[in-house]
Structures are given as structure tokens and as C-alpha cells.
Design a protein around this motif. Structure first.
Motif, mmCIF file in Angstrom:
data_model
loop_
_atom_site.group_PDB
_atom_site.id
_atom_site.type_symbol
_atom_site.label_atom_id
_atom_site.label_comp_id
_atom_site.label_asym_id
_atom_site.label_seq_id
_atom_site.Cartn_x
_atom_site.Cartn_y
_atom_site.Cartn_z
ATOM 1 N N SER A 101 9.589 -9.936 -25.302
ATOM 2 C CA SER A 101 9.021 -8.551 -25.685
ATOM 3 C C SER A 101 7.790 -8.735 -26.466
ATOM 4 N N THR A 102 6.802 -8.852 -26.069
ATOM 5 C CA THR A 102 5.216 -9.033 -26.618
ATOM 6 C C THR A 102 4.665 -7.759 -26.483
ATOM 7 N N VAL A 103 3.503 -7.574 -27.300
ATOM 8 C CA VAL A 103 2.809 -6.586 -26.991
ATOM 9 C C VAL A 103 1.808 -6.594 -25.675
ATOM 10 N N MET A 104 1.552 -8.048 -25.449
ATOM 11 C CA MET A 104 0.993 -8.135 -24.224
ATOM 12 C C MET A 104 1.524 -7.914 -22.991
ATOM 13 N N ASN A 105 2.909 -8.478 -23.257
ATOM 14 C CA ASN A 105 3.906 -7.966 -21.845
ATOM 15 C C ASN A 105 3.908 -6.723 -21.620
ATOM 16 N N TYR A 106 3.927 -5.717 -22.909
ATOM 17 C CA TYR A 106 3.986 -3.963 -22.443
ATOM 18 C C TYR A 106 2.886 -3.572 -21.901
ATOM 19 N N VAL A 107 1.729 -4.202 -22.410
ATOM 20 C CA VAL A 107 0.199 -3.758 -21.841
ATOM 21 C C VAL A 107 0.187 -4.190 -20.478
ATOM 22 N N LEU A 108 0.639 -5.299 -20.063
ATOM 23 C CA LEU A 108 0.476 -5.665 -18.693
ATOM 24 C C LEU A 108 1.657 -5.079 -18.024
ATOM 25 N N LEU A 109 2.606 -4.509 -18.588
ATOM 26 C CA LEU A 109 3.649 -3.672 -17.633
ATOM 27 C C LEU A 109 3.008 -2.330 -17.386
ATOM 28 N N VAL A 110 2.411 -1.667 -18.253
ATOM 29 C CA VAL A 110 1.683 -0.317 -18.066
ATOM 30 C C VAL A 110 0.719 -0.731 -17.137
ATOM 31 N N VAL A 111 -0.095 -1.720 -17.249
ATOM 32 C CA VAL A 111 -1.342 -1.889 -16.241
ATOM 33 C C VAL A 111 -0.522 -2.007 -14.669
ATOM 34 N N GLN A 112 0.340 -2.917 -14.862
ATOM 35 C CA GLN A 112 0.976 -3.084 -13.504
ATOM 36 C C GLN A 112 1.689 -1.814 -12.784
ATOM 37 N N VAL A 113 2.367 -0.764 -13.535
ATOM 38 C CA VAL A 113 2.947 0.289 -13.074
ATOM 39 C C VAL A 113 1.686 1.191 -12.563
ATOM 40 N N VAL A 114 0.669 1.343 -13.375
ATOM 41 C CA VAL A 114 -0.474 2.336 -12.779
ATOM 42 C C VAL A 114 -1.217 1.784 -11.607
ATOM 43 N N LEU A 115 -1.084 0.236 -11.503
ATOM 44 C CA LEU A 115 -1.717 -0.263 -10.106
ATOM 45 C C LEU A 115 -0.842 -0.143 -9.154
ATOM 46 N N ALA A 116 0.278 0.205 -9.405
ATOM 47 C CA ALA A 116 1.393 0.394 -8.484
ATOM 48 C C ALA A 116 1.311 2.030 -8.268
ATOM 49 N N ALA A 117 1.191 2.843 -8.940
ATOM 50 C CA ALA A 117 1.353 4.262 -8.845
ATOM 51 C C ALA A 117 -0.005 4.662 -8.077
ATOM 52 N N LEU A 118 -0.923 4.379 -8.346
ATOM 53 C CA LEU A 118 -2.183 4.864 -7.727
ATOM 54 C C LEU A 118 -2.134 4.560 -6.062
ATOM 55 N N PRO A 119 -2.033 3.529 -5.459
ATOM 56 C CA PRO A 119 -1.872 3.398 -4.362
ATOM 57 C C PRO A 119 -0.794 4.071 -3.548
ATOM 58 N N LEU A 120 0.441 3.730 -4.400
ATOM 59 C CA LEU A 120 1.707 4.478 -3.789
ATOM 60 C C LEU A 120 1.709 6.113 -3.914
ATOM 61 N N GLY A 121 0.920 6.652 -4.655
ATOM 62 C CA GLY A 121 0.888 7.942 -5.010
ATOM 63 C C GLY A 121 -0.190 8.546 -3.571
ATOM 64 N N TYR A 122 -1.283 7.771 -3.424
ATOM 65 C CA TYR A 122 -2.055 8.199 -2.631
ATOM 66 C C TYR A 122 -1.260 7.990 -0.993
ATOM 67 N N VAL A 123 -0.340 6.914 -0.853
ATOM 68 C CA VAL A 123 0.032 7.008 0.556
ATOM 69 C C VAL A 123 1.120 7.906 0.655
ATOM 70 N N PHE A 124 1.973 8.229 -0.296
ATOM 71 C CA PHE A 124 3.006 9.231 -0.338
ATOM 72 C C PHE A 124 2.726 10.516 -0.389
ATOM 73 N N GLY A 125 1.189 10.887 -0.557
ATOM 74 C CA GLY A 125 0.831 12.205 -0.750
ATOM 75 C C GLY A 125 0.855 12.945 -2.031
ATOM 76 N N PHE A 126 1.018 12.369 -3.092
ATOM 77 C CA PHE A 126 0.996 12.892 -4.323
ATOM 78 C C PHE A 126 -0.197 13.417 -4.880
ATOM 79 N N PHE A 127 -1.474 12.832 -4.422
ATOM 80 C CA PHE A 127 -2.588 13.022 -4.969
ATOM 81 C C PHE A 127 -3.460 13.896 -3.887
ATOM 82 N N SER A 128 -2.823 14.678 -2.999
ATOM 83 C CA SER A 128 -3.386 15.393 -1.951
ATOM 84 C C SER A 128 -3.656 17.053 -2.427
#
Length: 129
Positions: A101-128
Motif C-alpha cells: 500500500s504505497t502511493v506509487m502503487n495506487y497511482v499505477l493502479l489508476v493508470v492501469q484502470v484507465v488504460l483498461a477502460a479506454l479500449p474496453l469502453g470503445y470495444v463495448f460501445g460506451f463511447f459511441s
């Protein structure tokens, strides 16, 4: 051969996630010492295997990001988003079970969630529109 840049917002966001992945991979692959300092890691005295592992991971990020950019297909973006979703899940497990539980791990978790959400959101039609 022309460079393809998407015209719709959802695909542009997925493309941006792939471009960021490729850029991060390039930095990690060619500047592993800088990447280690950024992540708060260091190579043990007398063992330089950490550089090889980090360069290899950077090469994977670079290759995966470039493949997603060059192919620009839904399944490629799905694979990119799924891979980052699993990486975020693994980071959550590490936060809970490894006392990471470090600040860097939480920051990288947010980055990974965003990097997952952007392509998945496109594929599943959330951004259309």
C-alpha cells in the motif's frame, strides 16, 4: 501506405491508450534505470538481471501498443484492455496481500484502470454517439 488515425472519439481514446502503452514501453525498454527510479525499484548489488526483465517487459508493452495501433481492430483493442484489466486486478491483489500500500502503487493502479477502460469502453460501445 498511409498512417491511420481514427475519426470517432471512442476509437481515438483506444488509440491513445495504445499509443501511451507503446510510449511507456519505449521508455522502459531503452531507459530501464530511469524507469526503475521512477517506480522506486533498484537492482541488487552484483545482480543485473532486473534490467533484462524490465527491458523485456518494456519490449512487450512497446510491441503490444504498436500492434494495436497498426492493426486498429476491435479484438486487438479488446486484448489490450483485457491485459490491462488483469494487470490492475493483479495490482489489487498485491495491495491486499503483499502490504504494498504505497502511493506509487495506487497511482499505477489508476493508470492501469484507465488504460483498461479506454479500449474496453470503445470495444463495448460506451463511447459511441
Amino acid at each position: 501506405m498511409d498512417f491511420y488515425f481514427p475519426t470517432e472519439l471512442g476509437e481515438q481514446l483506444a488509440f491513445g491508450a495504445a499509443a501511451f502503452t507503446a510510449f511507456a514501453g519505449f521508455i522502459i525498454m531503452f531507459a530501464p534505470g530511469y524507469a526503475m527510479r521512477l517506480y522506486g525499484m533498484q537492482v541488487r548489488e552484483g545482480r543485473r538481471d532486473g534490467y533484462a526483465e524490465l527491458r523485456s517487459m518494456g519490449g512487450f508493452y512497446l510491441g503490444f501498443g504498436l500492434a494495436a495501433i497498426m492493426l486498429a481492430q476491435d479484438f486487438t483493442y479488446l486484448a489490450l484492455g483485457g491485459a490491462f484489466a488483469m494487470a490492475a486486478f493483479a495490482r489489487i491483489i498485491s495491495l491486499l496481500s503483499d502490504r504494498g500500500s504505497t502511493v506509487m502503487n495506487y497511482v499505477l493502479l489508476v493508470v492501469q484502470v484507465v488504460l483498461a477502460a479506454l479500449p474496453l469502453g470503445y470495444v463495448f460501445g460506451f463511447f459511441s454517439a
